[in-house]
Design a protein around this motif. Sequence first.
Motif, PDB file in Angstrom:
ATOM      1  N   ALA A 220      -4.464 -19.559  -0.380  1.00 15.07           N
ATOM      2  CA  ALA A 220      -3.446 -19.692  -1.431  1.00 15.07           C
ATOM      3  C   ALA A 220      -3.613 -18.584  -2.471  1.00 15.07           C
ATOM      4  O   ALA A 220      -2.621 -17.961  -2.892  1.00 15.07           O
ATOM      5  CB  ALA A 220      -3.547 -21.065  -2.089  1.00 15.07           C
ATOM      6  N   GLU A 221      -4.872 -18.337  -2.884  1.00 15.79           N
ATOM      7  CA  GLU A 221      -5.126 -17.253  -3.839  1.00 15.79           C
ATOM      8  C   GLU A 221      -4.706 -15.911  -3.258  1.00 15.79           C
ATOM      9  O   GLU A 221      -4.132 -15.063  -3.960  1.00 15.79           O
ATOM     10  CB  GLU A 221      -6.610 -17.203  -4.216  1.00 15.79           C
ATOM     11  CG  GLU A 221      -7.071 -18.362  -5.075  1.00 15.79           C
ATOM     12  CD  GLU A 221      -8.584 -18.370  -5.284  1.00 15.79           C
ATOM     13  OE1 GLU A 221      -9.235 -17.339  -4.988  1.00 15.79           O
ATOM     14  OE2 GLU A 221      -9.103 -19.388  -5.745  1.00 15.79           O
ATOM     15  N   ASN A 222      -4.966 -15.712  -1.978  1.00 16.46           N
ATOM     16  CA  ASN A 222      -4.581 -14.469  -1.313  1.00 16.46           C
ATOM     17  C   ASN A 222      -3.063 -14.312  -1.317  1.00 16.46           C
ATOM     18  O   ASN A 222      -2.544 -13.210  -1.556  1.00 16.46           O
ATOM     19  CB  ASN A 222      -5.127 -14.448   0.116  1.00 16.46           C
ATOM     20  CG  ASN A 222      -4.945 -13.110   0.788  1.00 16.46           C
ATOM     21  OD1 ASN A 222      -5.242 -12.077   0.200  1.00 16.46           O
ATOM     22  ND2 ASN A 222      -4.468 -13.108   2.018  1.00 16.46           N
TER      23      ASN A 222
ATOM     24  N   MET B   2      -1.178 -11.285  -3.012  1.00 20.47           N
ATOM     25  CA  MET B   2      -0.278 -10.429  -2.212  1.00 20.47           C
ATOM     26  C   MET B   2       1.097 -10.336  -2.885  1.00 20.47           C
ATOM     27  O   MET B   2       1.695  -9.258  -2.935  1.00 20.47           O
ATOM     28  CB  MET B   2      -0.125 -10.986  -0.786  1.00 20.47           C
ATOM     29  CG  MET B   2      -1.390 -10.901   0.045  1.00 20.47           C
ATOM     30  SD  MET B   2      -1.904  -9.225   0.401  1.00 20.47           S
ATOM     31  CE  MET B   2      -0.804  -8.813   1.712  1.00 20.47           C
ATOM     32  N   ALA B   3       1.598 -11.454  -3.422  1.00 22.55           N
ATOM     33  CA  ALA B   3       2.886 -11.444  -4.119  1.00 22.55           C
ATOM     34  C   ALA B   3       2.797 -10.577  -5.372  1.00 22.55           C
ATOM     35  O   ALA B   3       3.700  -9.773  -5.654  1.00 22.55           O
ATOM     36  CB  ALA B   3       3.295 -12.873  -4.476  1.00 22.55           C
ATOM     37  N   GLN B   4       1.689 -10.719  -6.133  1.00 21.94           N
ATOM     38  CA  GLN B   4       1.502  -9.882  -7.329  1.00 21.94           C
ATOM     39  C   GLN B   4       1.429  -8.410  -6.947  1.00 21.94           C
ATOM     40  O   GLN B   4       1.987  -7.545  -7.636  1.00 21.94           O
ATOM     41  CB  GLN B   4       0.231 -10.301  -8.076  1.00 21.94           C
ATOM     42  CG  GLN B   4       0.353 -11.634  -8.784  1.00 21.94           C
ATOM     43  CD  GLN B   4      -0.970 -12.077  -9.409  1.00 21.94           C
ATOM     44  OE1 GLN B   4      -2.024 -11.517  -9.128  1.00 21.94           O
ATOM     45  NE2 GLN B   4      -0.892 -13.104 -10.259  1.00 21.94           N
ATOM     46  N   MET B   5       0.730  -8.113  -5.846  1.00 28.37           N
ATOM     47  CA  MET B   5       0.632  -6.728  -5.402  1.00 28.37           C
ATOM     48  C   MET B   5       2.014  -6.172  -5.044  1.00 28.37           C
ATOM     49  O   MET B   5       2.344  -5.026  -5.375  1.00 28.37           O
ATOM     50  CB  MET B   5      -0.297  -6.617  -4.191  1.00 28.37           C
ATOM     51  CG  MET B   5      -0.547  -5.178  -3.759  1.00 28.37           C
ATOM     52  SD  MET B   5      -1.615  -5.031  -2.333  1.00 28.37           S
ATOM     53  CE  MET B   5      -0.499  -5.470  -1.028  1.00 28.37           C
ATOM     54  N   GLY B   6       2.830  -7.004  -4.397  1.00 30.98           N
ATOM     55  CA  GLY B   6       4.191  -6.574  -4.053  1.00 30.98           C
ATOM     56  C   GLY B   6       4.998  -6.262  -5.303  1.00 30.98           C
ATOM     57  O   GLY B   6       5.688  -5.232  -5.381  1.00 30.98           O
ATOM     58  N   GLU B   7       4.906  -7.147  -6.315  1.00 29.89           N
ATOM     59  CA  GLU B   7       5.631  -6.924  -7.572  1.00 29.89           C
ATOM     60  C   GLU B   7       5.135  -5.658  -8.267  1.00 29.89           C
ATOM     61  O   GLU B   7       5.933  -4.842  -8.752  1.00 29.89           O
ATOM     62  CB  GLU B   7       5.453  -8.126  -8.505  1.00 29.89           C
ATOM     63  CG  GLU B   7       6.173  -9.375  -8.058  1.00 29.89           C
ATOM     64  CD  GLU B   7       5.869 -10.584  -8.952  1.00 29.89           C
ATOM     65  OE1 GLU B   7       5.348 -10.393 -10.073  1.00 29.89           O
ATOM     66  OE2 GLU B   7       6.145 -11.711  -8.511  1.00 29.89           O
TER      67      GLU B   7
END
Length: 119
Positions: A83-85, A89-94
């Motif tokens: 879940a943390e990953n 990953m979503a934060q990295m995409g943003e």
Amino acid sequence: MATSSGNSSQIQMSGNSGSEEDLMDQRKRKRMQSNRESARRSRMRKQKHLDDLTDQINQIKKDNSQIMTTINVTTQQFVQVEAENSVLMAQMGELSQRLDYLNEIINMMNSNCLIGGGG
């Protein structure tokens, strides 16, 4: 006298066969006692083997329970890390999109400077 001599022979023979029977009975009793003792030892060995197997079963059940607990804890940790990953990953995409957008702005500014500076 021959008759009495014959009677004493028969008495001795019957006396001998009586003691032979006693000896046979004694051997039979001794063999029966030995067999009983052997059977008792055999039952004791079987009982000890059964007790050992029962102890092994209990130890294996205990080990299995500990392993299952470890698996459950590890699975929960895996789900949390997964879940943390996903969040990272979503934060990295943003952040990647923002970086691309900022790089586009910088490139546009550089292009404008080159165009404006050249004229």
